[in-house]
Design an enzyme around this catalytic site. Structure first.
Site, short mmCIF file in Angstrom:
data_model
loop_
_atom_site.label_atom_id
_atom_site.label_comp_id
_atom_site.label_asym_id
_atom_site.label_seq_id
_atom_site.Cartn_x
_atom_site.Cartn_y
_atom_site.Cartn_z
N GLY A 263 0.78 -1.22 0.00
CA GLY A 263 0.00 0.00 0.00
C GLY A 263 0.82 1.28 0.00
N CYS A 264 0.22 2.36 0.50
CA CYS A 264 0.79 3.69 0.37
C CYS A 264 2.08 3.88 1.16
CB CYS A 264 -0.23 4.74 0.81
SG CYS A 264 -1.70 4.82 -0.23
N ASN A 265 2.31 3.08 2.19
CA ASN A 265 3.53 3.22 2.97
C ASN A 265 4.72 2.51 2.32
OD1 ASN A 265 1.60 1.06 4.39
ND2 ASN A 265 3.68 0.24 4.40
N ALA A 266 4.49 1.73 1.25
CA ALA A 266 5.49 0.79 0.75
C ALA A 266 6.73 1.44 0.16
CB ALA A 266 4.86 -0.12 -0.30
#
Length: 377
Positions: free
Chosen positions: A147-150
């Site tokens: 997701g967006c933290n990756a």
């Protein structure tokens, strides 16, 4: 007892960011144009779109039928869309990144590809190596589904690779075809997601020590100038914080009603993330002798207006601190894992960073997770 000079050796091998590049899909839409395209009339849904602090997003919308309505895209078509967009945008971002690093494809020794908007085997790294004619001996890795933290997860892993291979160029490439991950049913259930995400790719190049001349060759002329101009900060430290009790608050799973994968965002997630922002930043700065007031540059994931506001309030950040975060959200929406690289590129283009200054990179996403990195110019 530590060997004399060991600390200095480790310090020297902190990888440095030496280039960044971004790319988007060809067509952008205003929020009003997206509403019109799907004939959304529900005033509650329209309010979510029009009060999102987003002006435009790059999207690849489904084709129209004879009546002008957008046709339904089965999951197979969405996967094909992801593959095409992720490769095209990824290749453009990779080339732009290498250009700013004063390098070319022949210099690349490790390619890590990050995506959460589709699944491919073989992964994007293999497909891009074939597509671009990259050296078949280039090592590779793929981070899928985080997701967006990756983007920061990948940066931490690849910085370790770079430190273990001094002089060899590594690139983290985040390429997210969010147009391939939509479930458009014009309801409030999907309104937040559908009002938020856009297509985009960001790439960042890492190097520990001096570039290996015998492999890469010494850059000359324009390349040498680019390499010097784009010499960026060292990656000093990473810190993470997962919130297990909010593991289902952000997810991408199968929607039985729509027969496709679909994003879900809990309305409370901005406040959950904001409440944990201090915890992870304090952990990042612990043992460094730094306080938050010593951080000159903050590059926070453009996760959405409420997320940005919650993080800003909890960390005591100013509008100026968050200017690139909010600017990227305004112009591109949330482009998932690569959003922070769009902000980093804008910071570089400003030319305001000074030697010795510190910066914090922050992303957040499913898990629920916050990721941070401390850098120094």
């Amino acid at each position: 007892m530590p060997q004399p000079g060991l600390t200095a050796r480790r310090e020297f091998l902190h990888p440095r960011i030496v280039g960044v590049g971004t790319a988007v899909s060809p067509t952008s839409y205003s929020q009003q144009e997206v509403l019109d395209a799907f004939a959304i009339t529900d005033p509650r849904v329209r309010s979510v779109f029009l009060n999102s602090a987003i002006e435009r997003r790059h999207l690849t919308l489904p084709a129209v039928d004879a009546t002008g309505a957008r046709v339904a895209e089965p999951q197979g078509d969405l996967l094909a869309k992801h593959k095409q967009l992720a490769i095209t945008m990824g290749a453009d971002a990779l080339r732009a990144c290498l250009k700013r690093a004063g390098a070319d494809l022949a210099d690349l020794r490790h390619l890590c590809c990050v995506t959460s908007t589709g699944f491919l085997t073989p992964g994007l790294s293999a497909l891009l190596i074939r597509e671009l004619g990259i050296d078949r001996h280039c090592s590779r890795s793929d981070i899928v589904g985080m997701g967006c933290n990756a983007g920061l997860n990948a940066l931490g892993v690849v910085s370790g690779w770079a430190a273990a291979h001094p002089g060899e160029l590594a690139v983290v490439l985040c390429t997210e075809a969010c147009s391939a991950a939509y479930a458009m049913d014009s309801t409030m259930r999907t309104a937040v997601v559908n009002s938020l995400f856009g297509d985009g790719a960001g790439a960042v190049a890492l190097l520990a020590g001096e570039r290996t001349g015998e492999r890469a060759g010494e850059p000359t002329g324009e390349q040498a100038g680019a390499a010097e101009a784009e010499e960026g900060p060292r990656l000093l430290k990473f810190a993470s914080c997962i919130i297990p009790e909010a593991i289902g608050a952000m997810r991408y799973d199968w929607d039985r009603d729509l027969a496709r994968f679909s994003f879900f965002l809990d309305p409370q997630i901005p406040y959950v993330v904001g409440a944990h922002a201090e915890i992870v930043v304090d952990r990042l700065l612990a043992g460094t002798g730094l306080r938050r007031s010593d951080i000159s540059h903050w590059l926070v994931h453009s996760g959405g207006k409420k997320v940005i506001d919650a993080v800003g309030v909890n960390l005591g950040l100013t509008r100026y601190d968050m200017r690139h975060t909010t600017g990227v959200l305004r112009d591109y929406g949330n482009v998932s894992s690569g959003s922070f690289l769009f902000s980093y590129e804008r910071l570089l283009d400003e030319g305001v960073t000074q030697p010795g200054e510190f910066g914090v990179l922050m992303t957040m996403g499913p898990g629920s997770t916050l990721e941070t990195a401390l850098v120094q110019w």
